[in-house]
Design a protein around this motif. Structure first.
Motif, mmCIF file in Angstrom:
data_model
loop_
_atom_site.group_PDB
_atom_site.id
_atom_site.type_symbol
_atom_site.label_atom_id
_atom_site.label_comp_id
_atom_site.label_asym_id
_atom_site.label_seq_id
_atom_site.Cartn_x
_atom_site.Cartn_y
_atom_site.Cartn_z
ATOM 1 N N UNK A 230 0.856 -1.188 0.000
ATOM 2 C CA UNK A 230 0.000 0.000 0.000
ATOM 3 C C UNK A 230 0.894 1.241 0.000
ATOM 4 N N UNK A 231 0.320 2.391 -0.335
ATOM 5 C CA UNK A 231 1.097 3.629 -0.358
ATOM 6 C C UNK A 231 1.681 3.921 1.020
ATOM 7 N N UNK A 232 2.911 4.402 1.027
ATOM 8 C CA UNK A 232 3.571 4.761 2.290
ATOM 9 C C UNK A 232 3.753 6.275 2.402
ATOM 10 N N UNK A 233 2.854 7.022 1.792
ATOM 11 C CA UNK A 233 2.959 8.484 1.830
ATOM 12 C C UNK A 233 3.045 9.000 3.261
ATOM 13 N N UNK A 234 2.159 8.494 4.125
ATOM 14 C CA UNK A 234 2.149 8.938 5.517
ATOM 15 C C UNK A 234 2.220 7.781 6.519
ATOM 16 N N UNK A 235 1.762 6.618 6.119
ATOM 17 C CA UNK A 235 1.700 5.484 7.043
ATOM 18 C C UNK A 235 2.074 4.204 6.306
ATOM 19 N N UNK A 236 2.281 3.138 7.089
ATOM 20 C CA UNK A 236 2.681 1.852 6.533
ATOM 21 C C UNK A 236 1.725 0.780 7.040
ATOM 22 N N UNK A 237 1.290 -0.096 6.142
ATOM 23 C CA UNK A 237 0.532 -1.282 6.539
ATOM 24 C C UNK A 237 1.492 -2.475 6.591
ATOM 25 N N UNK A 238 1.167 -3.467 7.408
ATOM 26 C CA UNK A 238 2.129 -4.547 7.662
ATOM 27 C C UNK A 238 1.698 -5.900 7.114
ATOM 28 N N UNK A 239 0.452 -6.013 6.600
ATOM 29 C CA UNK A 239 -0.012 -7.314 6.138
ATOM 30 C C UNK A 239 -0.276 -8.281 7.277
ATOM 31 N N UNK A 240 -0.765 -7.768 8.388
ATOM 32 C CA UNK A 240 -1.023 -8.594 9.571
ATOM 33 C C UNK A 240 -2.234 -9.489 9.327
ATOM 34 N N UNK A 241 -2.050 -10.792 9.453
ATOM 35 C CA UNK A 241 -3.159 -11.748 9.341
ATOM 36 C C UNK A 241 -3.168 -12.612 10.590
ATOM 37 N N UNK A 242 -4.350 -12.876 11.105
ATOM 38 C CA UNK A 242 -4.451 -13.729 12.283
ATOM 39 C C UNK A 242 -5.845 -14.321 12.384
#
Length: 635
Positions: A230-242
């Motif tokens: 995903x875009x990292x313009x301001x934040x980052x997603x981590x792909x967390x699955x559980x």
């Protein structure tokens, strides 16, 4: 054949921001992999068809049209397949845009679930583009040229307890989440789609929240959260699955992966049904709103557990630190309960029969702790060893040394002559080593303890454990009876660990004795020769405790207990015929020995599995056992 389990998958594709065609190809690849692996369903992240970080590009008709066109490609991908695919996409209905989860199966769109609560605080501003699904009138919509149901009230029913719905992660954080009504209307699984930005410590909070949600609703929650592309313009997603099941974290993936990932596990929705019916106040709540049920094709069941481990020791925490905490907590419950009963009855002493075996050892430790709580000297405890026909020097010496090490009033009262006199009185041949020969010793010991307690104004402390109570492996009105049964809710497999934990934190002399008690084979020592072994007669207590847990906790049938045991234990640990024999014996004795449980003495509950006839387990003494198993009867 293992029944009731389904393999589910959480897929984190490599996102291509604002490129639905590329995203559809990524999702299709994950779907094909999940399909080949026998998954019943695959869930992908929120807005996975476009990317979740498109911002004001969501307002562009070209992007929305491309998303619908890409969705049509995925619909075709599912043709001929019963495995469910759940994708996230922006959904345009007239002048409103909704954040939606689309449920696909077998070449069709089953329904669309919309997001109710939009994140619109601090760095989140979803209301800039999207509207809440609560603004929709609840009717069908046209998607890919077909009418499909849309809303936040959809249940998808595949039969055999596989009843699910979809939820956005933000909806789970609401004060009154829409999942509550869906659960009350029958949803047992929630496939959760997220696009949660990662922050330091947030993954722990996210897992705790999902676990708590699954526990509160007695359900299964499977989350797929947007990944690093995903875009990292301001934040980052981590792909967390559980995946969480009724409060337990079943599976969790590594975060920040640079490749597309699939997280698999197997779940049992039927266990959630039993949890709601028997183990919670779930049914005391009524749904505020009704739900619409969408029938689906049956999804594939798991024929084996490939990703999920069935705990071979369900009563025992795997983590040593947790085991220590559990041991101390159980001892605290037992000793606090006994201290209360001592105060209430104005007991003048605690009278306990000490065999040198596991159960009486734990009961003696509980007595010592209770005396410490009430600031009574340890010699308030009258520890009595009563050697009989089969008592060995090892258990005799351990009992004596342990009682002395703990500072109790130790006494030895041999029972051999009294039992032989009893045999003469009733005309029993002492050479006949039958049940009369054995039970007479157990009742003689109980008589001594009871009479001595009367003389001293004391209380007889029972030593029998939950495993023995379940199997009726005690002498009726012998060791079956006491004035307070401190071990009544502690299974044999757990007692061994509690004693070992105590040994690890006490003075060396006592620790050595406790460890030797733990190493001594379990035996009633009622027959001469020292060769009598309980587990040689009954089968392993490890198996019996395993059967007891899953029979009581999830109401598993004997046939499924056998299949679960094959998953939990290797053939080297327990061959198939040993599992079969132990299970047959467990079922038969559990049913036929209820008459003993129906007149059990008081004792403290320490865990969720208990057999007290005063509340935890009410069962007729003459219930027939044979219809409950399709295992070949024992000869």
């Amino acid at each position: 054949m293992l029944n009731g389990f389904y393999r589910i998958a959480c897929g984190i594709p490599q996102a291509h921001v604002a490129n639905p065609v590329a995203n559809a190809l990524e999702i299709a690849a994950l779907y094909r992999a999940a399909l080949a692996n026998g998954a019943a369903a695959l869930v992908t992240p929120e807005l996975s068809l476009t990317g979740a970080t498109c911002g004001d590009l969501f307002e562009q008709p070209a992007l929305l049209e491309a998303a619908e066109s890409a969705l049509a490609k995925l619909v075709g991908e599912t043709a001929g397949h019963s495995t469910i695919l759940i994708v996230g996409m922006p959904l345009r209905i007239q002048c409103r845009l909704y954040n939606a989860a689309v449920v696909l199966q077998n070449g069709g769109i089953l329904g669309v679930c919309g997001k109710t609560y939009l994140a619109n605080y601090r760095s989140a501003y979803e209301k800039r583009q999207f509207r809440s699904v609560s603004e929709h009138d609840g009717g069908d919509i046209i998607l890919c040229g077909e009418p499909v149901p849309f809303g936040n009230d959809l249940l998808f029913d595949a039969g055999n307890d596989f009843v699910f719905s979809c939820a956005m992660l933000e909806d789970l954080r609401a004060v009154i989440p829409p999942t509550a009504d869906l659960a009350l209307n029958g949803a047992k699984l929630f496939f959760c789609l997220g696009a949660d930005a990662e922050l330091a410590g947030k993954s722990v909070a996210r897992a705790a929240m999902l676990s708590a949600h699954a526990r509160q609703l007695s359900c299964i929650c499977a989350l797929a959260n947007a990944g690093v592309y995903e875009s990292t313009t301001d934040e980052v997603c981590s792909g967390h699955a559980l995946v969480c099941e009724n409060g337990d974290l079943l599976a969790e993936n590594p975060r920040f992966e640079r490749e597309a990932t699939l997280l698999y596990t197997e779940v049992n929705p039927g266990w959630m049904e039993h949890q709601r019916r028997c183990w919670s106040n779930f049914n005391d709540c009524a749904p505020i709103t009704s739900s619409r049920t969408v029938p689906t094709d049956p999804v594939p069941q798991a024929t084996a557990l490939k990703y999920r481990t069935i705990g071979a020791f369900p009563f025992i925490p795997a983590d040593p630190a947790a085991m220590h905490e559990r041991s101390r907590e159980i001892l605290s419950i037992q000793s606090a309960a006994l201290a209360k009963r001592m105060e209430h009855t104005c007991a003048g002493s605690l009278v306990i029969g000490l065999s040198g075996g596991l159960d009486s050892t734990l009961a003696l430790l509980v007595c010592a702790e209770a005396c410490d709580l009430l600031k009574k000297p340890r010699n308030f405890i009258i520890a009595i060893t009563m050697p009989g026909m089969g008592t060995t020097s090892r258990t005799h010496d351990n009992a004596k040394e342990m009682a002395l090490a703990l500072g109790t009033d130790f006494r030895e009262i041999p029972i051999r002559d009294a039992v032989l006199q009893h045999f003469q009185d009733i005309g029993h041949d002492p050479a006949e080593l039958d049940v009369t020969y054995e039970n007479s010793q157990a009742r003689e010991r109980t008589q001594i303890l009871m009479d001595l307690a009367n003389e001293l104004g004391g209380m007889v402390i029972g030593t029998g454990d939950l495993s023995e109570i379940a199997l009726g492996w005690d002498t009726y009105n012998g060791d079956h009876m006491s004035m307070y049964a401190v071990n009544a809710d502690v299974p044999k497999s757990l007692i061994r660990h509690i004693v070992e934990d105590y040994a690890a934190h006490c003075e060396p002399r006592l620790a050595a004795i406790l460890r030797d008690v733990n190493a001594t084979p379990v035996s009633p020592e009622l027959l001469p020769g020292g060769t009598q072994k309980t587990e040689g007669i009954l089968g392993s207590y490890t198996l019996h405790d395993f059967f007891l847990y899953y029979f009581m906790r999830y109401a598993e049938s004997p046939a499924n207990l056998q299949a679960l045991a094959r998953c939990a234990f290797s053939p080297e640990e327990f061959p198939e015929e040993e599992i079969q024999r132990a299970l047959q014996l467990f079922v038969r004795r559990f049913f036929t020995q209820q008459f003993k449980r129906n007149c059990s003495p008081d004792g403290p509950k320490v865990g969720s599995i208990a057999l007290s006839p005063r509340g935890d387990w009410k069962m007729p003494s003459d219930a027939e056992w044979t219809p409950w198993t399709n295992i070949s009867p024992l000869s």
